[in-house]
Scaffold this motif. Sequence first.
Motif, short mmCIF file in Angstrom:
data_model
loop_
_atom_site.label_atom_id
_atom_site.label_comp_id
_atom_site.label_asym_id
_atom_site.label_seq_id
_atom_site.Cartn_x
_atom_site.Cartn_y
_atom_site.Cartn_z
N VAL A 91 39.13 39.37 39.15
CA VAL A 91 38.16 40.16 39.91
C VAL A 91 38.59 40.30 41.37
O VAL A 91 38.58 41.40 41.94
CB VAL A 91 36.76 39.54 39.82
CG1 VAL A 91 35.80 40.24 40.78
CG2 VAL A 91 36.23 39.63 38.39
N CYS A 92 38.99 39.20 41.99
CA CYS A 92 39.34 39.23 43.41
C CYS A 92 40.57 40.09 43.69
O CYS A 92 40.59 40.84 44.67
CB CYS A 92 39.57 37.81 43.92
SG CYS A 92 38.06 36.83 44.03
N CYS A 93 41.57 39.96 42.87
CA CYS A 93 42.79 40.75 43.11
C CYS A 93 42.54 42.24 42.91
O CYS A 93 43.08 43.08 43.64
CB CYS A 93 43.92 40.27 42.19
SG CYS A 93 44.56 38.63 42.64
N LEU A 94 41.71 42.61 41.96
CA LEU A 94 41.39 44.02 41.72
C LEU A 94 40.57 44.62 42.85
O LEU A 94 40.68 45.82 43.14
CB LEU A 94 40.64 44.18 40.39
CG LEU A 94 41.47 43.97 39.11
CD1 LEU A 94 40.56 43.97 37.89
CD2 LEU A 94 42.54 45.05 38.98
N LEU A 95 39.73 43.79 43.50
CA LEU A 95 38.83 44.30 44.53
C LEU A 95 39.37 44.13 45.95
O LEU A 95 38.65 44.41 46.92
CB LEU A 95 37.47 43.59 44.43
CG LEU A 95 36.66 43.87 43.15
CD1 LEU A 95 35.36 43.08 43.18
CD2 LEU A 95 36.37 45.37 43.01
N ALA A 96 40.62 43.69 46.09
CA ALA A 96 41.15 43.40 47.42
C ALA A 96 41.11 44.61 48.35
O ALA A 96 40.64 44.53 49.49
CB ALA A 96 42.59 42.88 47.30
N HIS A 97 41.58 45.77 47.89
CA HIS A 97 41.59 46.98 48.73
C HIS A 97 40.17 47.44 49.10
O HIS A 97 39.89 47.68 50.29
CB HIS A 97 42.34 48.11 48.04
CG HIS A 97 43.83 48.05 48.23
ND1 HIS A 97 44.43 48.05 49.49
CD2 HIS A 97 44.86 47.98 47.34
CE1 HIS A 97 45.74 47.98 49.35
NE2 HIS A 97 46.03 47.94 48.06
N PRO A 98 39.25 47.57 48.14
CA PRO A 98 37.90 48.01 48.50
C PRO A 98 37.22 47.07 49.51
O PRO A 98 36.51 47.53 50.41
CB PRO A 98 37.15 48.00 47.16
CG PRO A 98 38.22 48.18 46.13
CD PRO A 98 39.42 47.48 46.67
N ILE A 99 37.45 45.77 49.37
CA ILE A 99 36.83 44.82 50.29
C ILE A 99 37.35 45.01 51.71
O ILE A 99 36.58 45.02 52.68
CB ILE A 99 37.07 43.37 49.82
CG1 ILE A 99 36.27 43.08 48.54
CG2 ILE A 99 36.68 42.37 50.90
CD1 ILE A 99 36.61 41.77 47.89
N LEU A 100 38.64 45.18 51.86
CA LEU A 100 39.22 45.36 53.19
C LEU A 100 38.73 46.65 53.85
O LEU A 100 38.50 46.69 55.06
CB LEU A 100 40.75 45.35 53.11
CG LEU A 100 41.41 43.99 52.86
CD1 LEU A 100 42.91 44.15 52.68
CD2 LEU A 100 41.11 43.03 54.01
N HIS A 101 38.54 47.70 53.05
CA HIS A 101 38.00 48.95 53.60
C HIS A 101 36.55 48.75 54.04
O HIS A 101 36.14 49.20 55.12
CB HIS A 101 38.09 50.07 52.57
CG HIS A 101 39.47 50.62 52.38
ND1 HIS A 101 40.17 51.23 53.41
CD2 HIS A 101 40.29 50.66 51.30
CE1 HIS A 101 41.35 51.62 52.97
NE2 HIS A 101 41.46 51.27 51.69
#
Length: 453
Positions: free
Chosen positions: A109-119
């Motif tokens: 979950v964390c690796c897949l959501l890395a980009h959206p979280i940073l945005h």
Amino acid sequence: MMQDLTKGRPFPTLLKFTLPVIGGNLFQLFYTLADSMIVGRTLGADALAAVGSTTIIIYLVLCFIQGITSGFGICLGQRCGAGDEKGMRQSIAVSFVLSALFTVLITSVCCLLAHPILHWMQTPDSIYDMAYSYMFAVLLGTGATIFYNLISNILRALGDSRTPLYFLILSSLLNIVLDFAFILPLGMGVAGAAWATVLSQLLSAVLCILTGFRKFPVMRVNGTDLKDFVQPAKIHLKTGFPMGFQMSVMCIGQLAMQAGVNALGADAIAGYTAATKIDQLSVLVDQAFAIAISSYVAQNFGAGKFARIRQGVRMSLIQTETANALMCIFILLFRSLFVPLFVDRPTQAIIAYSNGYLIAVSPFYLVLGLLSVYRSAIQSMGNGRVPFAACIIELIMRICGTMGLSLLWGYTGICLASPLAWIGATSLLILVYYRMIGKLDPQNTARSKRVRA
């Protein structure tokens, strides 16, 4: 040999157990500081800002891991206090399986959501690529973090707070060596600091497991200990998941604070990052006292020694608040010396942001100490609902404080959101703790009322 926390005078018993945990947490702080210092001084202020902008995301995941594995430790500690060896073996086996499942789930979950979280975090474009490479590497190594925390909590539940310390010292030193090797000769940049941390923690976890198996035969579980898996798993999840969730929810408020700081630019992020790294000194010391009182209360709760729980919590408060007062004085006196540890030739703006945070937050360390001790005691007596409610209060007050106080006082208002949240959560926990302990130990409560009369 297991340390029996149901015997002996509470003050020295707790202190003897706590000191190695403090040592371990300080070394944990030491190698996270080493990451930031090496990154900041070798790669520059933007690299430090990149690491700092992802810290709260990583901390959110770490909080969940620490919470759920601490819950598993409480289940084991209660069985240890009751002298139930079969239950202890079953608890350890169930904890291993559940931790493996959580490793797969959290990492994916964390690796897949890395980009959206940073945005969502409004990460500046100038540091975005570095922030992503650092965060992704750390999150990919989630399994090492989970199993180190699990084994540490198992050993502490069995009364051994020294073994995790020894191997954390070793991994801390290795982390520094790998930092220099990965960042400078190999040119891996901020990702090198992340991989140094992951590999060092993995080594610590492996060594703890091997030593634990050798010292404690009860840890040598097998398939027969999982024969009745479903019901024990439900009990462990009922204890561990709320603790992990509530600690993560607390971090969501800090995410709002980090987003507010990110919007102020790289100087604010760098100053805030340096200050929060120093601020971790108090957080990790309080966590050490919380871990100690958690193991102490769990064992005594399992043994039915409720008057001893009351005595232990009182002694833990004395120790915790003494340490917090000393840390507050130290940080206020030497606050201007900290930023140059992380950034070579820092700007006046970076120093001002760092000092502003420390001046606003450090006087409230005493409240944080109360929060840590009372929350851990209540959780270890089997009540997960109230600490979760306190966590929701903390979340709401932190977010509202960030938005409201920032309108009044800007950056200082963002910093004051944390103390405001601590005060709200602690108010509930104190009331509930004394109500719970009064019901468990009514004779002591009756004596206290007669003395006051």
